[in-house]
Design a protein around this motif. Structure first.
Motif, PDB file in Angstrom:
ATOM      1  N   ASN A 222       0.838  -1.239   0.247  1.00 45.08           N
ATOM      2  CA  ASN A 222       0.150   0.173  -0.050  1.00 45.08           C
ATOM      3  C   ASN A 222       0.530   1.521   0.116  1.00 45.08           C
ATOM      4  OD1 ASN A 222      -2.129  -1.584   0.065  1.00 45.08           O
ATOM      5  ND2 ASN A 222      -2.239  -1.391   2.388  1.00 45.08           N
ATOM      6  N   ALA A 223       1.997   1.056   0.787  1.00 39.64           N
ATOM      7  CA  ALA A 223       2.928   2.578   0.930  1.00 39.64           C
ATOM      8  C   ALA A 223       3.655   2.693  -0.242  1.00 39.64           C
ATOM      9  CB  ALA A 223       4.251   2.267   1.544  1.00 39.64           C
ATOM     10  N   TYR A 224       3.535   1.479  -1.399  1.00 36.11           N
ATOM     11  CA  TYR A 224       4.734   1.618  -2.838  1.00 36.11           C
ATOM     12  C   TYR A 224       3.395   2.615  -3.682  1.00 36.11           C
ATOM     13  CZ  TYR A 224       8.531  -1.103  -1.032  1.00 36.11           C
ATOM     14  OH  TYR A 224       9.597  -0.999  -0.237  1.00 36.11           O
ATOM     15  N   ILE A 225       2.225   1.586  -3.294  1.00 35.38           N
ATOM     16  CA  ILE A 225       1.098   2.194  -5.027  1.00 35.38           C
ATOM     17  C   ILE A 225       0.576   3.743  -3.957  1.00 35.38           C
ATOM     18  CG2 ILE A 225      -1.454   1.684  -5.193  1.00 35.38           C
ATOM     19  CD1 ILE A 225      -0.705  -1.191  -4.557  1.00 35.38           C
ATOM     20  N   ALA A 226       0.499   3.871  -3.324  1.00 36.40           N
ATOM     21  CA  ALA A 226       0.653   5.422  -2.766  1.00 36.40           C
ATOM     22  C   ALA A 226       1.675   6.080  -3.476  1.00 36.40           C
ATOM     23  CB  ALA A 226       0.432   5.058  -1.063  1.00 36.40           C
ATOM     24  N   ILE A 227       2.305   6.175  -2.903  1.00 33.11           N
ATOM     25  CA  ILE A 227       4.002   6.430  -3.829  1.00 33.11           C
ATOM     26  C   ILE A 227       3.233   7.055  -5.354  1.00 33.11           C
ATOM     27  CG2 ILE A 227       5.659   6.791  -3.888  1.00 33.11           C
ATOM     28  CD1 ILE A 227       6.318   5.767  -1.593  1.00 33.11           C
ATOM     29  N   PHE A 228       3.001   5.777  -5.775  1.00 32.96           N
ATOM     30  CA  PHE A 228       3.095   5.916  -7.119  1.00 32.96           C
ATOM     31  C   PHE A 228       2.255   6.299  -7.467  1.00 32.96           C
ATOM     32  CE2 PHE A 228       6.233   1.847  -7.501  1.00 32.96           C
ATOM     33  CZ  PHE A 228       6.595   2.879  -7.891  1.00 32.96           C
ATOM     34  N   VAL A 229       0.755   6.253  -7.197  1.00 29.31           N
ATOM     35  CA  VAL A 229      -0.589   6.637  -8.026  1.00 29.31           C
ATOM     36  C   VAL A 229      -0.343   8.445  -7.308  1.00 29.31           C
ATOM     37  CG1 VAL A 229      -3.188   7.635  -6.696  1.00 29.31           C
ATOM     38  CG2 VAL A 229      -2.067   4.997  -6.696  1.00 29.31           C
TER      39      VAL A 229
ATOM     40  N   THR B  97       3.578   6.341   6.851  1.00 34.47           N
ATOM     41  CA  THR B  97       3.323   7.327   6.594  1.00 34.47           C
ATOM     42  C   THR B  97       4.224   8.427   6.682  1.00 34.47           C
ATOM     43  OG1 THR B  97       0.778   6.429   7.923  1.00 34.47           O
ATOM     44  CG2 THR B  97       0.843   8.736   6.881  1.00 34.47           C
ATOM     45  N   VAL B  98       5.059   8.327   7.199  1.00 32.37           N
ATOM     46  CA  VAL B  98       5.561   9.484   7.371  1.00 32.37           C
ATOM     47  C   VAL B  98       7.007   9.060   5.854  1.00 32.37           C
ATOM     48  CG1 VAL B  98       7.892  10.833   8.000  1.00 32.37           C
ATOM     49  CG2 VAL B  98       6.043  10.188   9.399  1.00 32.37           C
ATOM     50  N   GLU B  99       6.472   7.774   5.850  1.00 30.52           N
ATOM     51  CA  GLU B  99       8.259   7.490   4.302  1.00 30.52           C
ATOM     52  C   GLU B  99       7.402   8.228   3.542  1.00 30.52           C
ATOM     53  OE1 GLU B  99       8.989   3.175   4.481  1.00 30.52           O
ATOM     54  OE2 GLU B  99      10.164   3.353   6.574  1.00 30.52           O
ATOM     55  N   VAL B 100       5.879   7.587   3.233  1.00 27.90           N
ATOM     56  CA  VAL B 100       5.334   7.742   1.797  1.00 27.90           C
ATOM     57  C   VAL B 100       5.430   9.408   1.962  1.00 27.90           C
ATOM     58  CG1 VAL B 100       3.255   7.314   0.118  1.00 27.90           C
ATOM     59  CG2 VAL B 100       4.239   5.706   2.450  1.00 27.90           C
TER      60      VAL B 100
ATOM     61  N   ALA C 152       4.353  15.767   8.612  1.00 32.12           N
ATOM     62  CA  ALA C 152       4.908  14.384   9.023  1.00 32.12           C
ATOM     63  C   ALA C 152       6.097  14.134  10.001  1.00 32.12           C
ATOM     64  CB  ALA C 152       6.187  13.836   7.519  1.00 32.12           C
ATOM     65  N   MET C 153       7.021  15.306   9.778  1.00 34.65           N
ATOM     66  CA  MET C 153       7.574  14.976  11.474  1.00 34.65           C
ATOM     67  C   MET C 153       6.957  15.636  12.716  1.00 34.65           C
ATOM     68  SD  MET C 153      10.463  18.642  12.102  1.00 34.65           S
ATOM     69  CE  MET C 153       9.187  19.492  11.770  1.00 34.65           C
ATOM     70  N   ASN C 154       5.632  16.181  12.528  1.00 34.30           N
ATOM     71  CA  ASN C 154       5.055  16.252  13.558  1.00 34.30           C
ATOM     72  C   ASN C 154       4.823  14.333  14.234  1.00 34.30           C
ATOM     73  OD1 ASN C 154       5.545  18.533  14.697  1.00 34.30           O
ATOM     74  ND2 ASN C 154       3.851  18.788  13.899  1.00 34.30           N
ATOM     75  N   ILE C 155       4.711  13.781  12.959  1.00 32.05           N
ATOM     76  CA  ILE C 155       4.595  12.518  13.875  1.00 32.05           C
ATOM     77  C   ILE C 155       5.842  11.594  14.213  1.00 32.05           C
ATOM     78  CG2 ILE C 155       3.625  10.004  12.373  1.00 32.05           C
ATOM     79  CD1 ILE C 155       2.064  11.463  10.080  1.00 32.05           C
ATOM     80  N   HIS C 156       6.455  11.598  13.665  1.00 34.37           N
ATOM     81  CA  HIS C 156       7.496  11.105  14.835  1.00 34.37           C
ATOM     82  C   HIS C 156       7.517  11.804  15.962  1.00 34.37           C
ATOM     83  CE1 HIS C 156      10.733   9.027  11.145  1.00 34.37           C
ATOM     84  NE2 HIS C 156       9.093   8.239  11.099  1.00 34.37           N
ATOM     85  N   LEU C 157       7.731  13.079  16.189  1.00 32.28           N
ATOM     86  CA  LEU C 157       7.528  13.803  17.113  1.00 32.28           C
ATOM     87  C   LEU C 157       6.510  13.534  18.709  1.00 32.28           C
ATOM     88  CD1 LEU C 157       9.415  17.335  16.026  1.00 32.28           C
ATOM     89  CD2 LEU C 157      10.375  15.380  17.157  1.00 32.28           C
TER      90      LEU C 157
END
Length: 368
Positions: free
Chosen positions: A41-48, A157-160, A184-189
């Protein structure tokens, strides 16, 4: 039936099919985005996102991001926030700069080989030992499973989001790039804050350290018995020594989890094309955590170690000792894969108080 030798081709064409008819595939897109913990799903989301310039996909990813670990605030790594961790900073191992004889080229080659091995193992069996991949819940620990699932979903999600802003750095408007980077940064924090909440309780600390101590006792007793049978002597560890070692293991593990999350942020969101975005967002928030992320990205993607700025920041009252140690860890990592002149190395040693291996050996020799 046609099959692809390379799964990325499959992801690419599935994404192309979805992107060509976004309005007809919104339910599919929603399902993909809500399940980014699954690699496909992560790869597909990036390609979409690559195939389609429509806002719907990116908007849904951002909305989903807002809900991840949303019960926590973003960690700042300030002295007030990490007072409990700073009290244990002496238990954290002190990293040292590589010796002058070390070769950055050899070190980089070693790391590339390790990364290649990881990718090879992942390609062989992506879902091995990953209970979140197929969506099933282990019967014995549903709460732990839920935490693991949310953690993996958040990291993916952050990677995507990072991959999207890197790929579309030239097409997305600057304010949108800044907003995506920040969220995205705030997710990790927020993940970091949740981790601190787990370990700062004194009772929980005592229970974990007690558990580690018991495991160490079992291990040392077994080793002692084995050496006794072989006619060899083995050092006897006292209860106090085992507890001290357990405490060291506990706090060093915590340190490397915290530094690992910061380092993960650097690599997930960092890019030489996004330096201006990085600096603007991190400077706006202006916390020790964002300072670490900014300089981690500058070191990795610009090969830029700003010793004077870091030294100045270290002197600020709200900058925690733990944050200093994490940044020193990032600096040592940087120095191990980049060649420093003797003068540059001396500057790092004197201004940032990071010993070199030669200096450490000399200090040990003098003590003896």
């Amino acid at each position: 039936n046609y099959s692809f030798n390379y799964r990325y081709l499959y992801y690419f064409f599935v994404a192309k099919h979805i992107a060509d008819k976004v309005d007809d595939n919104k339910e599919v897109i929603d399902s993909i985005i809500k399940n980014l913990h699954k690699d496909e799903n992560a790869y597909i989301a990036i390609f979409v996102s690559h195939h389609s310039q429509k806002d719907y996909i990116l908007d849904e990813i951002i909305l989903n991001a807002y809900m991840l670990f949303d019960m926590y605030s973003s960690a700042s790594l300030s002295k007030e926030e990490l007072s409990f961790f700073d009290e244990q900073v002496d238990n954290i191992i002190k990293l040292v700069l590589p010796p002058s004889t070390s070769s950055p080229e050899i070190e980089r080659d070693k790391r590339l080989k390790v990364q290649d091995k990881i990718e090879e193992d992942k390609s062989t069996d992506e879902s091995k030992d990953d209970p979140t991949e197929d969506g099933t819940t282990p019967d014995d620990s549903p709460q732990n499973f839920e935490l693991l699932l949310n953690l993996r979903r958040s990291i993916k999600t952050v990677e995507v989001m990072g991959r999207i802003i890197k790929n579309r750095a030239g097409s997305l408007e600057r304010p949108r790039l800044e907003m995506i980077f920040e969220e995205a940064m705030n997710i990790h924090l927020r993940i970091l804050t949740s981790f601190f909440d787990l370990i700062k309780n004194d009772d929980k600390q005592s229970k974990i350290i007690e558990f580690i101590t018991k495991r160490l006792k079992i291990f040392t007793d077994a080793k002692k018995e084995k050496r006794r049978q072989e006619g060899q002597k083995e050092k006897e560890f006292s209860s106090e020594e085992l507890e001290k070692l357990a405490k060291s293991i506990f706090w060093n593990t915590n340190f490397f989890v915290a530094s690992g999350i910061i380092e993960k942020t650097v690599h997930s969101l960092g890019s030489d094309q996004l330096i201006d975005i990085t600096e603007k967002v991190c400077n706006k928030i202006d916390s020790p955590a964002t300072f670490l992320i900014k300089h981690g990205i500058l070191m990795w993607y610009r090969k830029q170690l700003e010793v004077d700025k870091i030294e100045k920041k270290f002197k600020e009252k709200e900058f925690s000792e733990t944050a200093k140690e994490i940044l020193k860890f990032l600096i040592v990592e940087h120095c191990s894969i980049h060649k420093l002149t003797a003068q540059e190395k001396q500057t790092v040693e004197s201004k940032l108080k990071i010993s070199s291996k030669e200096m450490l050996l000399k200090q040990i020799s003098n003590k003896e």
